[in-house]
Scaffold this motif. Structure first.
Motif, PDB file in Angstrom:
ATOM      1  N   GLU A 164       0.834  -1.201   0.000  1.00 62.71           N
ATOM      2  CA  GLU A 164       0.000   0.000   0.000  1.00 62.71           C
ATOM      3  C   GLU A 164       0.874   1.258   0.000  1.00 62.71           C
ATOM      4  N   CYS A 165       2.121   1.113   0.458  1.00 64.57           N
ATOM      5  CA  CYS A 165       3.069   2.231   0.483  1.00 64.57           C
ATOM      6  C   CYS A 165       3.815   2.348  -0.843  1.00 64.57           C
ATOM      7  N   ASN A 166       3.375   1.591  -1.854  1.00 62.44           N
ATOM      8  CA  ASN A 166       3.924   1.642  -3.211  1.00 62.44           C
ATOM      9  C   ASN A 166       5.310   1.041  -3.340  1.00 62.44           C
ATOM     10  N   ALA A 167       5.697   0.183  -2.409  1.00 57.90           N
ATOM     11  CA  ALA A 167       7.032  -0.427  -2.446  1.00 57.90           C
ATOM     12  C   ALA A 167       7.265  -1.207  -3.732  1.00 57.90           C
ATOM     13  N   ASP A 168       6.231  -1.873  -4.226  1.00 57.11           N
ATOM     14  CA  ASP A 168       6.377  -2.646  -5.459  1.00 57.11           C
ATOM     15  C   ASP A 168       6.600  -1.740  -6.660  1.00 57.11           C
ATOM     16  N   LEU A 169       5.927  -0.602  -6.711  1.00 55.29           N
ATOM     17  CA  LEU A 169       6.060   0.319  -7.838  1.00 55.29           C
ATOM     18  C   LEU A 169       7.392   1.058  -7.813  1.00 55.29           C
ATOM     19  N   LEU A 170       8.004   1.161  -6.635  1.00 54.37           N
ATOM     20  CA  LEU A 170       9.273   1.881  -6.472  1.00 54.37           C
ATOM     21  C   LEU A 170      10.464   0.932  -6.371  1.00 54.37           C
ATOM     22  N   ASN A 171      10.258  -0.337  -6.745  1.00 53.69           N
ATOM     23  CA  ASN A 171      11.307  -1.366  -6.677  1.00 53.69           C
ATOM     24  C   ASN A 171      11.866  -1.522  -5.270  1.00 53.69           C
ATOM     25  N   GLY A 172      10.997  -1.379  -4.282  1.00 56.50           N
ATOM     26  CA  GLY A 172      11.412  -1.508  -2.892  1.00 56.50           C
ATOM     27  C   GLY A 172      11.168  -2.878  -2.311  1.00 56.50           C
ATOM     28  N   VAL A 173      10.708  -3.802  -3.138  1.00 58.89           N
ATOM     29  CA  VAL A 173      10.481  -5.172  -2.682  1.00 58.89           C
ATOM     30  C   VAL A 173      10.800  -6.105  -3.845  1.00 58.89           C
ATOM     31  N   SER A 174      11.434  -7.221  -3.527  1.00 56.48           N
ATOM     32  CA  SER A 174      11.748  -8.233  -4.534  1.00 56.48           C
ATOM     33  C   SER A 174      10.956  -9.497  -4.220  1.00 56.48           C
ATOM     34  N   PHE A 175      10.277 -10.014  -5.210  1.00 46.13           N
ATOM     35  CA  PHE A 175       9.507 -11.238  -5.020  1.00 46.13           C
ATOM     36  C   PHE A 175      10.319 -12.467  -5.389  1.00 46.13           C
ATOM     37  N   ALA A 176      11.593 -12.268  -5.737  1.00 42.12           N
ATOM     38  CA  ALA A 176      12.465 -13.385  -6.104  1.00 42.12           C
ATOM     39  C   ALA A 176      13.488 -13.707  -5.015  1.00 42.12           C
ATOM     40  N   LYS A 177      13.536 -12.907  -3.956  1.00 39.47           N
ATOM     41  CA  LYS A 177      14.534 -13.096  -2.906  1.00 39.47           C
ATOM     42  C   LYS A 177      14.005 -13.950  -1.769  1.00 39.47           C
ATOM     43  N   GLY A 178      14.838 -14.164  -0.785  1.00 39.66           N
ATOM     44  CA  GLY A 178      14.512 -15.006   0.361  1.00 39.66           C
ATOM     45  C   GLY A 178      13.523 -14.385   1.322  1.00 39.66           C
ATOM     46  N   CYS A 179      13.478 -14.917   2.509  1.00 39.96           N
ATOM     47  CA  CYS A 179      12.479 -14.564   3.517  1.00 39.96           C
ATOM     48  C   CYS A 179      12.710 -13.192   4.144  1.00 39.96           C
ATOM     49  N   TYR A 180      11.623 -12.550   4.540  1.00 36.40           N
ATOM     50  CA  TYR A 180      11.637 -11.313   5.299  1.00 36.40           C
ATOM     51  C   TYR A 180      10.325 -11.215   6.056  1.00 36.40           C
ATOM     52  N   VAL A 181      10.258 -10.357   7.025  1.00 37.20           N
ATOM     53  CA  VAL A 181       9.047 -10.206   7.829  1.00 37.20           C
ATOM     54  C   VAL A 181       7.900  -9.751   6.931  1.00 37.20           C
ATOM     55  N   GLY A 182       6.785 -10.444   7.016  1.00 36.58           N
ATOM     56  CA  GLY A 182       5.617 -10.094   6.212  1.00 36.58           C
ATOM     57  C   GLY A 182       5.643 -10.635   4.803  1.00 36.58           C
ATOM     58  N   GLN A 183       6.592 -11.497   4.492  1.00 36.19           N
ATOM     59  CA  GLN A 183       6.757 -11.996   3.124  1.00 36.19           C
ATOM     60  C   GLN A 183       5.498 -12.683   2.595  1.00 36.19           C
ATOM     61  N   GLU A 184       4.893 -13.534   3.398  1.00 33.16           N
ATOM     62  CA  GLU A 184       3.737 -14.287   2.914  1.00 33.16           C
ATOM     63  C   GLU A 184       2.578 -13.376   2.543  1.00 33.16           C
ATOM     64  N   ASN A 185       2.247 -12.433   3.406  1.00 40.78           N
ATOM     65  CA  ASN A 185       1.147 -11.510   3.110  1.00 40.78           C
ATOM     66  C   ASN A 185       1.466 -10.623   1.918  1.00 40.78           C
ATOM     67  N   THR A 186       2.699 -10.143   1.846  1.00 38.19           N
ATOM     68  CA  THR A 186       3.107  -9.270   0.751  1.00 38.19           C
ATOM     69  C   THR A 186       3.052 -10.020  -0.572  1.00 38.19           C
ATOM     70  N   ALA A 187       3.599 -11.224  -0.615  1.00 34.61           N
ATOM     71  CA  ALA A 187       3.579 -12.022  -1.842  1.00 34.61           C
ATOM     72  C   ALA A 187       2.150 -12.358  -2.254  1.00 34.61           C
ATOM     73  N   ARG A 188       1.311 -12.722  -1.295  1.00 36.68           N
ATOM     74  CA  ARG A 188      -0.084 -13.056  -1.601  1.00 36.68           C
ATOM     75  C   ARG A 188      -0.814 -11.849  -2.198  1.00 36.68           C
ATOM     76  N   MET A 189      -0.603 -10.684  -1.619  1.00 41.96           N
ATOM     77  CA  MET A 189      -1.247  -9.476  -2.145  1.00 41.96           C
ATOM     78  C   MET A 189      -0.799  -9.213  -3.580  1.00 41.96           C
ATOM     79  N   ASN A 190       0.487  -9.397  -3.843  1.00 43.60           N
ATOM     80  CA  ASN A 190       1.027  -9.133  -5.172  1.00 43.60           C
ATOM     81  C   ASN A 190       0.482 -10.122  -6.201  1.00 43.60           C
ATOM     82  N   TRP A 191       0.600 -11.396  -5.931  1.00 40.82           N
ATOM     83  CA  TRP A 191       0.216 -12.412  -6.919  1.00 40.82           C
ATOM     84  C   TRP A 191      -1.287 -12.463  -7.141  1.00 40.82           C
TER      85      TRP A 191
END
Length: 89
Positions: free
Chosen positions: A21-48
């Motif tokens: 919601e903070c536009n991290a995906d649009l600003l290249n602030g998150v990678s969906f190809a990298k390893g684990c991080y806090v909130g990864q499951e929710n973030t990936a689910r929202m994206n896909w």
């Protein structure tokens, strides 16, 4: 701020908004190809599932609001946000 990017805890909040919601995906602030991080499951689910319903938007008066994506006035979006959302559509 001049580019329409909310900054810091005062504008983004520490617990009010989800990372996408903070536009991290649009600003290249998150990678969906990298390893684990806090909130990864929710973030990936929202994206896909394309379930990012709200986005932070910098308004002309300098305030930041979380607004529904559907029906968001393109005039309120910065160029990078318009382009990024168009690519996701």
């Amino acid at each position: 701020r001049a580019l329409g990017v909310p900054e810091g805890v005062a504008e983004i909040g520490s617990d009010r908004n989800l990372w996408l919601e903070c536009n991290a995906d649009l600003l290249n602030g998150v990678s969906f190809a990298k390893g684990c991080y806090v909130g990864q499951e929710n973030t990936a689910r929202m994206n896909w599932r394309a379930k990012v319903n709200r986005r932070l938007v910098m308004l002309p008066d300098g305030t930041v609001e979380r607004r529904q994506v559907d029906g968001l006035d393109p005039a309120l979006m910065s160029g990078w946000m318009r382009d990024g959302l168009a690519e996701k559509a």
